[in-house]
Design a protein around this motif. Structure first.
Motif, short mmCIF file in Angstrom:
data_model
loop_
_atom_site.label_atom_id
_atom_site.label_comp_id
_atom_site.label_asym_id
_atom_site.label_seq_id
_atom_site.Cartn_x
_atom_site.Cartn_y
_atom_site.Cartn_z
N PRO A 72 0.80 -1.23 0.00
CA PRO A 72 0.00 0.00 0.00
C PRO A 72 0.83 1.28 0.00
N ALA A 75 1.61 1.61 -3.57
CA ALA A 75 0.39 2.00 -4.28
C ALA A 75 0.10 3.48 -4.09
N GLU A 76 0.26 3.98 -2.88
CA GLU A 76 0.00 5.40 -2.63
C GLU A 76 0.97 6.28 -3.41
N VAL A 79 0.08 6.12 -7.20
CA VAL A 79 -1.11 6.89 -7.55
C VAL A 79 -0.82 8.38 -7.51
N LEU A 107 -7.43 2.02 -9.61
CA LEU A 107 -6.20 1.28 -9.34
C LEU A 107 -6.47 -0.22 -9.30
N ILE A 122 -9.62 -0.64 -7.22
CA ILE A 122 -9.94 0.37 -6.21
C ILE A 122 -10.26 1.65 -6.98
N ALA A 125 -8.96 6.16 -6.52
CA ALA A 125 -7.83 5.91 -5.61
C ALA A 125 -6.91 7.12 -5.48
N LEU A 128 -6.60 8.56 -1.80
CA LEU A 128 -6.65 7.64 -0.67
C LEU A 128 -5.30 7.58 0.04
N THR A 129 -5.36 7.45 1.36
CA THR A 129 -4.14 7.35 2.16
C THR A 129 -3.61 5.92 2.16
N LEU A 133 -5.82 2.53 1.55
CA LEU A 133 -5.41 1.65 0.47
C LEU A 133 -5.11 0.24 0.99
N HIS A 136 -8.40 -1.50 1.58
CA HIS A 136 -9.04 -1.84 0.30
C HIS A 136 -8.34 -3.03 -0.36
N ILE A 137 -7.01 -3.01 -0.38
CA ILE A 137 -6.26 -4.09 -1.02
C ILE A 137 -6.55 -5.42 -0.33
#
Length: 256
Positions: A72, A75-76, A79, A107, A122, A125, A128-129, A133, A136-137
């Motif tokens: 995550p 991912a953050e 994004v 995402l 997601i 996205a 999102l923090t 995330l 969600h993942i």
């Protein structure tokens, strides 16, 4: 000691492809046939990410009931970096002569299931923090694996991340999830010696948690400079301490 036949689990068998495997095979083949794919890689020092994760993982699990991994954080960063490199989050229609830039980021997270790879999404996205995330993942992956995911969970993707490092792979060259223009691969986090510049300017050798990020992209739309610039932006966010991470994970008082 008894000898075991080589490949005894599957050798000498013919089995039918599952419907999902047929779909995966068709989509991956069409993606390679219809686009010009190239992969660029970069190495990232995850010292700050690992430090925050170690401080937060127990509190995060007890509060939300899910594990906290490095994914995550990546991912953050991935994004956030898309805002400065919109072509990575675009879709090319060569026949129509158009490029579509979606209003937000859908995402996709590649999830390995017993029936093959799937990519739940997601949506929205972009803001999102890390903490959101991560939840969600975990929830999307669980639904994908237990069969409770719906068609809506797989719709709306504009950019995908695949975590090949979850099974120990250092890096790979993932195939673009068409019609998207790019996919980011996260390799395994490994501790290894790296060369650093000390405060007095001298070269130092230290052991740090390192990982490779690989970006496969459709070269018809995305140039090498675009890909390298995007990866550099992701790397910069992951390597610089981010004050929002501890607050997002509920450990602000620990991480000071």
């Amino acid at each position: 000691m008894a000898a075991h036949p080589f490949g005894s689990g599957t050798r000498g068998r013919v089995e039918s492809l599952s419907r999902r495997r047929k779909v995966i095979a068709d989509r991956m083949h069409r993606s390679l046939q219809e686009s010009a794919q190239l992969t660029t890689m970069i190495e990232v020092d995850l010292s700050h990410v690992v430090r925050i994760r170690e401080a937060a993982k127990d509190t995060f699990r007890s509060r939300y009931g899910v594990a906290l991994s490095v994914l995550p954080f990546v991912a953050e960063a991935a994004v956030r970096a898309l805002a400065g490199h919109p072509v990575i989050n675009a879709e090319l229609d060569l026949a129509a002569g158009t490029v579509t830039h979606p209003a937000g980021v859908g995402l996709g997270i590649a999830v390995d299931t017993d029936e093959g790879l799937v990519v739940p999404v997601i949506r929205d996205a972009g803001d999102l923090t890390v903490g959101v995330l991560a939840r969600h993942i975990a929830h999307l992956a669980a639904r994908a694996r237990d069969g409770s995911a719906t068609a809506d969970d797989f719709a709306g993707g504009t950019f995908t991340i695949t975590n090949t490092g979850s099974r120990g792979g250092l890096f790979d060259t993932p195939i673009v999830n068409a019609p998207q223009s790019a996919i980011l691969g996260l390799g395994a986090v490994t501790r290894r010696p790296v060369a650093l510049r000390g405060p007095d300017g001298d070269d130092l050798i230290a052991v740090h948690p390192m990982a490779y990020l690989s970006l496969t992209y459709d070269h018809r739309l995305v140039d090498g400079a675009d890909a390298a610039g995007y990866l550099t932006s992701v790397k910069g966010r992951l390597e610089a301490p981010d004050h929002t991470w501890p607050h997002s994970l509920g450990i602000a008082e620990i991480a000071k």
